[in-house]
Design an enzyme around this catalytic site. Structure first.
Site, short mmCIF file in Angstrom:
data_model
loop_
_atom_site.label_atom_id
_atom_site.label_comp_id
_atom_site.label_asym_id
_atom_site.label_seq_id
_atom_site.Cartn_x
_atom_site.Cartn_y
_atom_site.Cartn_z
N CYS A 149 35.03 40.57 36.31
CA CYS A 149 35.17 38.97 36.09
C CYS A 149 35.41 38.13 34.47
CB CYS A 149 33.94 37.86 36.91
SG CYS A 149 32.59 38.68 35.89
N LYS A 184 24.95 38.04 52.05
CA LYS A 184 26.17 38.04 52.95
C LYS A 184 26.88 39.42 51.83
CE LYS A 184 30.32 37.09 53.15
NZ LYS A 184 31.03 38.37 53.66
N GLU A 213 30.07 31.03 41.13
CA GLU A 213 29.69 32.68 39.18
C GLU A 213 31.91 32.72 39.40
OE1 GLU A 213 28.69 33.05 36.99
OE2 GLU A 213 26.31 32.45 37.31
N GLU A 265 44.41 35.17 37.54
CA GLU A 265 43.27 37.14 37.81
C GLU A 265 43.96 37.67 38.35
OE1 GLU A 265 39.50 35.93 39.81
OE2 GLU A 265 39.07 37.22 37.65
#
Ligand code: NAD
Length: 496
Positions: free
Chosen positions: A302, A191, A267, A400
């Site tokens: 990331c 996906k 992750e 973040e």
């Protein structure tokens, strides 16, 4: 691959035929509801394609075919060397279509074409090739049993895998899941992010052409809260692998608990410290790396080095060097091979990044950048931005941002650097710059992060396991460790 020029890529973009349908059982199909959503390019805000908006019914169909192919053994029972050969062919086909895939990646999520060509495509190829090559070189174990027994410790494919991936490196992130999952013999449903579905859809046809049997590799585009949730709650998926935000990762763990307790490997996010001591081998090099660590891929990484921890004695001098280095990173037309900063993935993320910059203006001191720019009309662009005098408690240092917003924080001692570095819910990566070997090792041990880089940023390749401590996730992508996610361990004890 040749980089050509802006005109070349613009002409090629106009002649692209873009597939937007799902891929189930070896065929491109519409969502069963026939619903679609618009795929908008952040380069210029224009529509690229209509994409199948998959939901529960599509999940049921894809899981049924994936389960059937797994049970029938059309792929799962092939010899590892045979699967390897097919996966290497798959990689060759991706390479042969490299220009088209790079262009789709750029149009879909805004990264510079030069990076798509030189980073994303080669990174994807290395992932497929390295992982495929490994599969017929891994042995199982024979246990140290008494003489009248034999104990076998074997690994076998898990079964049906769902992989939910993000938009920042659409192909590379997918390849880190697809390569080990497929070569280990599983059937998989991929996906892609609703913000970047195009390359995932495109490579499905290449997988079929390479010889991956129908039903083994399926692609279901759509929204997270629809098809993503349907997969995460599905009772016949054995393992869910995910790359994306920490918030969604937490939700997936709940979905697994509410359904069949499928294994969930995540992750997730990061707020990585890049720690520069006064005795760094070369401050100019460290400054250039600090700039790249937050500017590359528009900061949508990331492992972005988003917290720059600088020893107080060199702070003023070093921040000036970083500000200068960041000026080399200039937003431009992503289709121009000279561009090194592209578009932000969409309007929502653009506003989010600009919102944090506004917040930063009230919290820290703006040293560089900070403005919305418009190299291409209709697109979403922002200058890389540096805040100095940031405190680790400020929101620009804690949250973040997933954009090029760098927070510089000073420290006086090694102990203080460790305390600040670890004062975060995340634990994905860290950088340490020092000439002192002992200090480097002490710091590397003390920092709670899955990847630690000394005197560089973003070291390692397929040989390096990749993943997070704390709320940056669990398990590891890449390297032989990745196979842990895609295999179950079986103990078979035989009495002689
Ligand atoms: P996201 O979490 O918003 O979305 C990731 C994927 O999850 C998408 O495919 C999305 O459709 C899907 N999703 C969203 N809600 C869902 C739900 N309720 N159920 C099931 N699926 C759902 O993340 P993003 O914005 O696409 O990517 C950015 C994030 O990814 C950042 O936090 C970044 O740090 C992280 N990331 C981590 C790594 C890593 O290896 N640790 C690598 C790249 C990106």
């Amino acid at each position: 691959m040749n980089l050509h020029n802006l005109e070349y890529w613009q002409t090629k973009a106009k002649s692209l035929t873009i597939e937007g349908r799902a891929f189930i059982n070896g065929e491109y199909v519409n969502a069963q509801s026939n619903a679609t959503f618009a795929c908008i390019s952040p380069v210029d805000g224009k529509k690229l394609a209509d994409i199948a908006q998959c939901t529960d019914a599509d999940a049921d169909l894809a899981v049924t075919v994936a389960r059937n192919t797994f049970e029938q053994g059309v792929w799962s029972k092939q010899a590892p060397a045979e699967r390897k050969a097919v996966m290497l062919k798959f990689a060759d086909l991706i390479e042969a279509h490299g220009e088209e895939l790079a262009l789709l990646e750029t149009l879909d999520m805004g990264k510079p074409i030069s990076h798509a060509v030189h980073v994303d495509i080669p990174g994807t190829l290395r992932s497929f090739r390295w992982t495929a090559e490994a599969i017929d070189k891994i042995y199982d174990e024979v246990a140290p049993t008494p003489d009248n027994e034999i104990g076998l410790v074997t690994r076998e494919a898990v079964g049906v895998i769902a992989a939910i991936v993000p938009w920042n490196f659409p192909l590379i992130m997918a390849s880190w899941k697809l390569a080990p999952a497929l070569v280990a013999g599983n059937s998989i449903i991929l996906k892609p992010s609703e913000k970047s579905p195009l390359t995932a859809i495109k490579i499905a046809a290449l997988a079929k052409e390479a010889g991956i049997p129908d039903g083994v590799f399926n692609v279901l585009p759509g929204f997270g809260h629809e098809i993503g949730k349907a997969l995460a709650l599905h009772n016949d998926i054995d393992t869910l692998v995910f790359t994306g935000s920490t918030g969604v990762a937490k939700q997936l763990l709940i979905y697994a608990g509410q359904s069949n307790m499928k294994r969930v490997w995540t992750e997730a996010g990061g707020k990585s410290p890049n720690i520069v001591f006064a005795d760094a081998p070369c401050l100019d090099e460290a400054a250039a790396a600090a700039a790249a660590a937050i500017c590359f891929n528009q900061g949508e990484v990331c492992t972005a080095g988003s917290r720059l921890l600088v020893e107080s004695s060199i702070k003023e001098e070093f921040i000036k060097k970083v500000a200068l280095a960041m000026q080399e990173w200039v937003p431009g037309n992503p289709l121009d091979p000279a561009t090194n900063v592209g578009a932000i993935v969409d309007k929502v993320q653009h506003e989010r990044v600009l919102g944090y910059i506004e917040q930063g203006r009230t919290e820290g001191e703006l040293s560089s950048g900070g403005n919305k720019v418009q190299p291409v009309e209709g697109g979403f662009y922002v200058q890389p931005t540096l805040f100095s005098d940031v405190d680790n408690n400020m929101s620009i240092a804690r949250e973040e941002i997933f954009g090029s917003v760098l927070s510089a924080i000073s420290f006086d001692t090694m102990e203080e650097a460790i305390q600040i570095a670890n004062d975060t819910p995340y634990g994905l990566a860290a950088g340490i710059w020092t000439r002192d070997l002992s200090k480097a090792h002490k710091m590397a041990k003390a920092v709670r992060a899955g990847s630690v880089w000394v005197n560089q940023w973003d070291g390692g390749d397929m040989t390096a396991p990749f993943g997070g401590f704390k709320q940056s996730g669990n398990g590891r992508d890449k390297s032989l460790h990745a196979f842990n996610k895609y295999t179950e361990v079986k103990a078979t004890w035989i009495k002689l």
